[in-house]
Design an enzyme around this catalytic site. Structure first.
Site, short mmCIF file in Angstrom:
data_model
loop_
_atom_site.label_atom_id
_atom_site.label_comp_id
_atom_site.label_asym_id
_atom_site.label_seq_id
_atom_site.Cartn_x
_atom_site.Cartn_y
_atom_site.Cartn_z
N LYS A 44 15.55 10.01 -56.79
CA LYS A 44 14.16 9.77 -55.82
C LYS A 44 13.74 8.54 -56.00
CE LYS A 44 12.75 14.78 -56.57
NZ LYS A 44 11.67 15.64 -57.57
N ASP A 52 17.15 13.46 -62.05
CA ASP A 52 16.46 13.76 -60.83
C ASP A 52 15.43 12.66 -60.33
OD1 ASP A 52 15.40 15.87 -58.88
OD2 ASP A 52 13.65 15.58 -59.98
N GLU A 79 15.31 24.87 -65.07
CA GLU A 79 16.56 25.53 -64.81
C GLU A 79 17.31 25.78 -66.16
OE1 GLU A 79 17.52 26.30 -61.98
OE2 GLU A 79 16.45 25.10 -60.74
#
Length: 325
Positions: A102, A98, A87
């Site tokens: 997870k 991120d 991004e």
């Protein structure tokens, strides 16, 4: 939404169970890789003892490119952004946020309790250099950003950080934007799930798999069959209380006795050296690359703090954990 599942997964599961409905979240981890359902169904009879995963395609692409081309971090980040892997604001990827969410989801499933991602030690890849990757290769390793969980008698060990993996480890062959989850179970032993960790079609495949599963449950009047939930309350161990091996790259004044002094400080803090390489000096400064034996992280950090106070030490250029005990 992995952020929602990581933060409120246990609460959502309870609400679904109380109302006799389904709650599915396969796409929250690993995109098109089937991992949530196998853990909850195929492997539900097993005690999963360890999960080691490459859980972010952006950083895996960047580290692959750095290894293949010898490129620097800023260069590969721009390339990843140009190709749409990263991004405009890449913080969630490169700082490890991120994959942290997870691994929190996966850990919650195998631990039988909600594990808060805010309790997980998290490091990104911003400090990894082409020199680190080159030296790792000399020692027979590949650098990957890893989310790792171990269930121990003393609690849950879960961390996200760069790691040197042996070249022969299955995760070392996972390249570019691919993700993979490597598990070790008491009965199943080792198994690995690999595939596209993101993207429209892989994610859509996982979402539609959940939709079809829900439709089957509706047709067969079996909604609310949620076979997982919170039934334990194990402590999440501090990173300092876990055991790791370390790769340490330092710049020292090139003079007699420097290496012996450094080895002495490490030894006094229970840090044993497994391998060491001293590179040719330049302008009176030599580079030392050290790989330690397994050590409690607190002891390693104590030794590193003392080393940083030595006049002979010019710079700590890299500190990376190494796979295996």
């Amino acid at each position: 939404n992995r952020n929602l599942v990581a933060a409120k997964g246990a609460e959502l599961i309870k609400i679904a169970r109380d109302h006799g409905v389904n709650f599915q979240f396969e796409a929250s981890v690993g995109g098109g890789i089937p991992i949530i359902r196998p853990l909850n169904k195929c492997l539900t009879a097993d005690e999963i003892e360890e999960i080691t995963g490459i859980l972010n395609g952006t950083t895996n692409y960047m580290l692959t490119k750095m290894a293949d081309e010898g490129a620097d971090f800023d260069e590969v980040l721009k390339d990843a952004q140009d190709k749409g892997y990263a991004e405009k604001d890449p913080t969630a990827d490169i700082e490890g946020h991120d994959p942290c969410r997870k691994i929190a989801i996966l850990t919650s499933l195998i631990a039988g309790q909600q594990v808060d991602f805010e309790d997980i030690h998290c490091e990104g890849i911003t400090k990894i250099t082409s020199d680190d990757i080159r030296y790792a290769k000399e020692f027979g390793y590949v650098i990957k950003l890893i989310g790792m969980t171990r269930l121990t008698e003393g609690g849950v060990e879960v961390k996200v950080h760069p790691m040197l993996l042996p070249e022969q480890h299955p995760l070392s062959t996972v390249r570019d934007s691919f993700n993979a989850v490597f598990i070790h179970g008491e009965a199943c032993d080792d198994a690995m799930f690999m595939g596209r960790g993101a993207g429209q079609l892989p994610t859509a495949s996982a979402v539609m798999g959940d939709v079809i599963d829900v439709m089957r449950n509706i047709l067969h009047h079996s909604c609310g069959k949620i076979g997982y939930g919170c039934y334990r309350n194990l402590p999440v161990k501090s990173a300092e209380d876990t055991v790791s091996r370390f790769f340490l790259r330092i710049q020292v004044t090139d003079k007699p006795g420097a290496l012996a002094n450094i080895a002495g400080i490490l030894g006094n803090n229970d840090v044993s050296i497994a391998q060491v390489v001293q590179k040719r000096s330049h302008d009176g400064v030599a580079e030392l690359v050290i790989i330690t034996d397994p050590v409690r992280e607190k002891h390693f950090n104590d030794a590193l703090s003392i080393l940083k106070g030595m006049s002979v030490l010019k710079e700590v250029s890299g500190v990376i954990r190494v796979y295996g005990n």
